[in-house]
Design a protein around this motif. Structure first.
Motif, PDB file in Angstrom:
ATOM      1  N   PRO A 118       0.844  -1.197   0.000  1.00 16.83           N
ATOM      2  CA  PRO A 118       0.000   0.000   0.000  1.00 16.83           C
ATOM      3  C   PRO A 118       0.884   1.254   0.000  1.00 16.83           C
ATOM      4  CG  PRO A 118      -0.638  -1.511   1.769  1.00 16.83           C
ATOM      5  CD  PRO A 118       0.640  -2.024   1.185  1.00 16.83           C
ATOM      6  N   LEU A 119       0.373   2.330  -0.529  1.00 18.15           N
ATOM      7  CA  LEU A 119       1.120   3.578  -0.640  1.00 18.15           C
ATOM      8  C   LEU A 119       1.726   4.018   0.686  1.00 18.15           C
ATOM      9  CD1 LEU A 119       2.001   6.087  -2.259  1.00 18.15           C
ATOM     10  CD2 LEU A 119      -0.234   7.075  -1.714  1.00 18.15           C
ATOM     11  N   ASN A 120       0.953   3.973   1.764  1.00 16.85           N
ATOM     12  CA  ASN A 120       1.472   4.458   3.044  1.00 16.85           C
ATOM     13  C   ASN A 120       2.663   3.644   3.529  1.00 16.85           C
ATOM     14  OD1 ASN A 120      -0.301   2.230   3.697  1.00 16.85           O
ATOM     15  ND2 ASN A 120      -0.305   2.947   5.809  1.00 16.85           N
ATOM     16  N   LEU A 121       2.691   2.337   3.254  1.00 21.08           N
ATOM     17  CA  LEU A 121       3.832   1.521   3.679  1.00 21.08           C
ATOM     18  C   LEU A 121       5.066   1.773   2.813  1.00 21.08           C
ATOM     19  CD1 LEU A 121       2.270  -1.929   4.665  1.00 21.08           C
ATOM     20  CD2 LEU A 121       3.042  -0.064   6.154  1.00 21.08           C
ATOM     21  N   LEU A 122       4.860   1.990   1.527  1.00 20.57           N
ATOM     22  CA  LEU A 122       5.993   2.328   0.662  1.00 20.57           C
ATOM     23  C   LEU A 122       6.623   3.636   1.137  1.00 20.57           C
ATOM     24  CD1 LEU A 122       7.852   1.994  -1.772  1.00 20.57           C
ATOM     25  CD2 LEU A 122       6.052   3.041  -3.182  1.00 20.57           C
ATOM     26  N   PHE A 123       5.797   4.621   1.429  1.00 16.85           N
ATOM     27  CA  PHE A 123       6.322   5.903   1.889  1.00 16.85           C
ATOM     28  C   PHE A 123       7.071   5.744   3.227  1.00 16.85           C
ATOM     29  CE2 PHE A 123       6.406  10.171   3.601  1.00 16.85           C
ATOM     30  CZ  PHE A 123       6.763  10.909   2.489  1.00 16.85           C
ATOM     31  N   LYS A 124       6.514   4.947   4.140  1.00 20.84           N
ATOM     32  CA  LYS A 124       7.169   4.714   5.440  1.00 20.84           C
ATOM     33  C   LYS A 124       8.569   4.143   5.260  1.00 20.84           C
ATOM     34  CE  LYS A 124       3.422   3.999   8.701  1.00 20.84           C
ATOM     35  NZ  LYS A 124       2.827   3.053   9.661  1.00 20.84           N
ATOM     36  N   ALA A 125       8.762   3.349   4.208  1.00 24.61           N
ATOM     37  CA  ALA A 125      10.072   2.742   3.961  1.00 24.61           C
ATOM     38  C   ALA A 125      11.144   3.791   3.708  1.00 24.61           C
ATOM     39  CB  ALA A 125       9.996   1.781   2.778  1.00 24.61           C
TER      40      ALA A 125
END
Length: 155
Positions: free
Chosen positions: A25-32
């Motif tokens: 999901p977008l939010n997890l990619l960004f968190k990375a």
């Protein structure tokens, strides 16, 4: 093995374009890219500083088994828009490469998939070409594969 990360470098250009779709999901990619603990896991480096804000900065450092620093990178974060984009400089210390400018854009594809689009701008075509002669494409693909593996565990 197929490289899922696509690296495009046009003839005579100072830029490299990098695209990768993730089963995240977008939010997890960004968190990375935004959370120090996650960055350390997929990049295999220590995060000394990560100030996610306009005019913030960051510093990463990698040491060998004897504790000798083998890689250090730092930069300034110029734009930080959660789940959308990060604009930053990137400088590898003790290398012939000057600072580069990076534009990272994060895009939702579906509820469970997302895409990272990066544009990296070098000071000259010659410097960009020098970077491409290194195992740059292979290295970023391997790093993105680790990112996928590490963040999958957070789902």
């Amino acid at each position: 093995m197929e490289r899922k990360t696509k690296v495009i470098a046009g003839e005579g250009s100072q830029e490299i374009w990098i695209t990768r779709e993730f089963d995240l999901p977008l939010n997890l990619l960004f968190k990375a890219y935004a959370e120090p603990g996650i960055v350390e896991q997929w990049m295999g480096t220590k995060v000394l500083k990560l100030e996610n804000r306009r005019h913030g900065g960051y510093q990463f450092e990698t040491s060998d088994a004897q504790g000798n620093v083998v890689f250090r990178a730092n930069g300034t974060i110029h734009e930080f828009d959660p789940d959308r984009k990060i604009t930053r400089t990137f400088e590898m210390e003790n290398t012939p490469f000057p600072v580069q400018l990076e534009f990272l854009e994060f895009e939702k594809i579906t509820e469970e998939t997302s895409r990272l689009n990066m544009q990296i701008v070098y000071k000259s075509v010659a410097l960009r070409d020098q970077m491409l002669r290194l195992p740059f494409a292979q290295g970023i693909n391997m790093a993105h594969n680790r990112l996928q593996e590490v963040v999958n565990k957070l789902k």
